[in-house]
Design an enzyme around this catalytic site. Structure first.
Site, mmCIF file in Angstrom:
data_model
loop_
_atom_site.group_PDB
_atom_site.id
_atom_site.type_symbol
_atom_site.label_atom_id
_atom_site.label_comp_id
_atom_site.label_asym_id
_atom_site.label_seq_id
_atom_site.Cartn_x
_atom_site.Cartn_y
_atom_site.Cartn_z
ATOM 1 N N ASP A 1 0.860 -1.290 -0.087
ATOM 2 C CA ASP A 1 -0.130 0.153 0.194
ATOM 3 C C ASP A 1 0.613 1.299 -0.118
ATOM 4 O O ASP A 1 1.861 1.350 0.072
ATOM 5 C CB ASP A 1 -0.929 -0.009 0.993
ATOM 6 C CG ASP A 1 -2.065 0.813 0.845
ATOM 7 O OD1 ASP A 1 -2.313 1.655 -0.167
ATOM 8 O OD2 ASP A 1 -3.149 0.797 1.428
HETATM 9 C C1 BGC Z 1 -4.530 3.331 -0.306
HETATM 10 C C2 BGC Z 1 -5.355 2.662 -0.901
HETATM 11 C C3 BGC Z 1 -4.752 3.105 -2.786
HETATM 12 C C4 BGC Z 1 -3.180 4.169 -1.919
HETATM 13 C C5 BGC Z 1 -2.838 5.050 -4.033
HETATM 14 C C6 BGC Z 1 -4.103 4.476 -0.199
HETATM 15 O O1 BGC Z 1 -3.633 5.474 0.353
HETATM 16 O O2 BGC Z 1 -5.442 2.492 1.085
HETATM 17 O O3 BGC Z 1 -6.139 1.563 -1.008
HETATM 18 O O4 BGC Z 1 -4.487 2.226 -3.424
HETATM 19 O O5 BGC Z 1 -3.637 5.459 -1.351
HETATM 20 O O6 BGC Z 1 -3.937 5.343 -3.935
#
Ligand code: BGC
Length: 748
Positions: free
Chosen positions: A286
């Site tokens: 993530d």
């Molecule tokens: C989120 C993810 C997301 C990523 C990219 C993170 O803050 O938890 O689900 O895919 O950002 O935007």
């Protein structure tokens, strides 16, 4: 200098350097889709063979370039190469000289994100929890296929959708992005969504692995849970989703699980995901979920996002110094290349085109029509008969212009901007609620052109009640907004909406409440109103779908994928555990990302309810609920009979469902199992279902095959699933608390 200006200047500098670097790069490196004649371009070879062939040609730098993104403001340094990003959350450069294209990643939970700032358009589907409420595997496929098509049309070849964290904590601000509280339902539905996406030649992704069940303190929290509980619930949803779809990527989560961060957790990434489940794809972190090079690499992380804090130079040095073996590095690279070949992103690069706006409306509306759940319908209040209704009071925040949508990285940008702002003014901003331009008021006026339809925003309950008093029917649109980056304080409706509904209901006995929520809500007014519809976050055509249900053009068939409890006090954890200050970063701290990367001090959450997630908790604890898991009414009624259970490798069930009313409809027939005594399980678990379409008066014999794993327990000593010999009882019916058929068999 204020911060905004500063970041603008930094951006200009970065851009300047980038242009210079790009000018100096050999032309071949700039042509991302350059065709090469290497043997790996032979599409009759397997993805593994092709990946191995092309990897042999790569330099160490090229290999490392596949293992990280190119940065994101505020989360990491930004590489000059980021200028070639398509504008999504992630960009991986690819190896153009060998015909390996870049990976362009976009968030895409209920539609493609960031279309506004990129001057594009995306359909907003009903939220993911809504999709799960359809229990419809074909609808799930359509859901994914639409996202896949729109990703490609916008130049992306990888999706970051696929949220499937089980709702252990329904106040989690991302509940709307997930698929409810049951692992079999959630796993099967996410599997179909991903199958639909990957069929469009985009790399799919299932996230957030694992147990990222609340937003509060997500970068620091340590989740304590026993292995059996996680294998049989939270991880099972991922296991089923991956097995049924061959999804190529898994995003590891921010939180710690039993001591180690999700993205450096050997048990989760290697022992379970890669070994036990035989996952062939790659694990990406993530955004800022990586915390080390060598440890994470050894644990099974393959790719870091958004930048290269650990999986760029640091990993390269670790390989050069022998701390990380070349073979381990190659495995990460192979997994990424293999996934690119398997999903077709090498052979079928995306072609930018205009999104099919009208087609998207149709899909979004059809799915919402299948997802709306009719929770209450006293004295057959619904459907309304247009010819008999002379006046309607439409009440509720912004229901004259739009419907609420889910926020955070799932947010889809509405055409024309936030519907509550002047046209073009309301661009999406983090943690600000966005109303989609699908107007309940307009849709009701269009459906009932001869009725006198008046609107009241509901800000003053007395004025709303006065309007309601004058109308034949009052329809109150109530909402609960949620987003990534926050949790709900409670399951109560915000902004005094409970008061509003009570006032309106007291003024008009024909009051219908339409809920636009991403989580269950409590309803102290439930007995006072005559109709309740759960419409979730309804997407681009939410209002149109709701109105078709209200006026009976659509017979509702959705069922709850999550329990609606009576109060927060009935939840396994009446209060959300919040992080201590030491486990958070300072607001506005430009170096926060460094602190997060280094690892914030842990605080603890213990999921001691264990196996008892969702309905399993309320069943086991004998707690009455407001509306149970699997519940949903229809404008007709269904009866069940003739259950037969035949043991075998798969247990085979057959039974008859009859539409006993005078209106066609679809019934979701649910099958639960009670495991042998002594198994140590909650009272029952969902093991299958079938959605049956029935004309008025029609009967059908329904067959459901039950996978033995769904009947098994996870034996921690043996580290394996085990079907316990003994008596199993199968319960069949229309909700987890209405199961008229029952039959028992012995399984060996
Ligand atoms: C989120 C993810 C997301 C990523 C990219 C993170 O803050 O938890 O689900 O895919 O950002 O935007």
């Amino acid at each position: 200098m204020n911060l905004l200006k500063q970041s603008f200047r930094t951006n200009l500098m970065v851009l300047g350097i980038a242009v210079l670097i790009l000018a100096l790069l050999p032309a071949s490196a700039q042509v991302s889709s350059k065709k090469t004649a290497g043997p790996w371009m032979n599409s009759s070879l397997s993805p593994d063979e092709r990946a191995a062939l092309v990897m042999k040609e790569m330099t160490l730098d090229e290999k490392v370039s596949l293992l990280h993104g190119t940065g994101m403001e505020g989360l990491s340094l930004i590489s000059p190469l980021a200028v070639r990003s398509n504008g999504g959350a992630g960009y991986v450069v690819g190896v153009p000289r060998l015909g390996i294209p870049p990976i362009q990643m976009s968030d895409a939970a209920y539609g493609v994100r960031q279309s506004g700032q990129n001057g594009r358009y995306s359909t907003a589907l009903p939220d993911d929890l809504a999709g799960a409420a359809s229990w419809d595997l074909d609808a799930a496929y359509e859901y994914g296929a639409l996202i896949g098509r729109e990703l490609r049309a916008q130049g992306y070849n990888m999706s970051l959708g696929g949220g499937v964290n089980l709702a252990r904590e329904p106040r989690n601000g991302r509940t709307f992005e997930y698929m409810g509280e049951d692992p079999v339902l959630a796993g099967k539905m996410v599997g179909r969504v991903m199958t639909g996406e990957q069929a469009q030649h985009v790399i799919g992704d299932i996230k957030h692995y694992a147990l990222n069940d609340q937003e509060s303190g997500r970068n620091a929290v340590n989740v304590n849970i026993d292995k059996r509980s996680m294998r049989e619930s939270d991880l099972l949803a991922f296991e089923i989703g991956l097995r049924e779809s061959n999804t190529a990527a898994v995003m590891c989560s921010y939180n710690r699980v039993n001591g180690d961060f999700g993205c450096e957790n050997k048990y989760l990434l290697t022992d379970v995901l890669k070994k036990d489940w035989n996952f062939k794809g790659f694990v990406l972190s993530d955004w800022q979920g990586a915390h080390s090079a060598a440890k994470a690499s050894a644990a099974g992380l393959d790719h870091e996002e958004p930048g290269e804090i650990f999986f760029g130079d640091a990993l390269k040095k670790a390989v050069e110094s022998g701390k990380v073996s070349g073979a381990e590095l190659d495995e990460h690279v192979l997994r990424i290349l293999r996934s690119m070949f398997a999903c077709g992103v090498v052979d079928h690069p995306p072609e930018k085109s205009v999104v099919d706006v009208v087609g998207g409306f149709e899909v979004a509306q059809k799915i919402e029509e299948q997802s709306i759940v009719l929770l209450r319908n006293e004295r057959s209040q619904l459907p309304l008969e247009v010819s008999k209704i002379a006046s309607i009071a439409v009440i509720g925040t912004h229901s004259d212009v739009g419907m609420i949508s889910g926020g955070g990285s799932a947010q889809v940008d509405p055409p024309g901007g936030n519907a509550i702002m002047p046209p073009g003014k309301g661009k999406t901003a983090w943690l600000e609620p966005i109303w989609f331009p699908t107007s309940p008021l307009k849709a009701i006026r269009a459906a009932a052109p001869r009725a006198n339809v008046q609107y009241d925003p509901g800000t003053d309950p007395a004025s709303a009640a006065a309007l309601a008093k004058t109308a034949d029917v009052a329809i109150v649109f109530a909402y609960q907004w949620e987003s990534e980056g926050m949790d709900l304080d409670s399951l109560s409706l915000p902004e005094h909406q409970d008061d509003l509904i009570l006032n309106v209901a007291a003024a008009n006995p024909h009051t219908i409440v339409v809920l636009e929520t991403g989580s269950p809500v409590t309803m102290p007014w439930a007995e006072q109103v005559s109709g309740i519809l759960e419409a979730w976050y309804g997407g681009s055509r939410g209002a149109e779908a709701i109105v078709r249900v209200i006026f009976g053009d659509v017979n509702p068939s959705g069922k709850l994928p999550i329990t609606f409890p009576k109060s927060d006090a009935d939840l396994p954890h009446p209060n959300i555990v919040k992080p201590p200050v030491a486990s958070t970063t300072r607001d506005g701290d430009p170096d926060a990302w460094k602190t997060i990367a280094a690892g914030l001090p842990a605080f603890q959450i213990t999921y001691d309810e264990g196996l008892k997630v969702g309905y399993k908790w309320y069943d086991a604890e004998h707690k009455q609920v407001l509306f149970p898991f699997g519940y949903g009414l229809s404008y007709t009624t269904y009866t069940y009979s003739d259950l037969k259970v035949t043991p075998g490798r798969n247990v085979h069930l057959s039974f008859t469902v009859k539409n006993a009313g005078n209106r066609a409809g679809s019934e979701i027939a649910e099958v639960y199992a009670v495991l042998p005594e002594g198994a140590g399980e909650p009272p029952k678990r969902l093991v299958g279902w079938s959605k049956v379409k029935l004309d008025a008066g029609e009967s059908k014999e329904v067959a459901v095959e039950v996978d033995p794993e769904y009947l098994s327990i996870f034996n921690v000593e043996r580290d394996a699933w085990q079907l316990l010999p003994g008596g199993y009882t199968f319960l069949v019916g229309g909700s987890s608390q209405s199961l008229p058929l029952q039959a028992s068999v012995n399984l060996k």
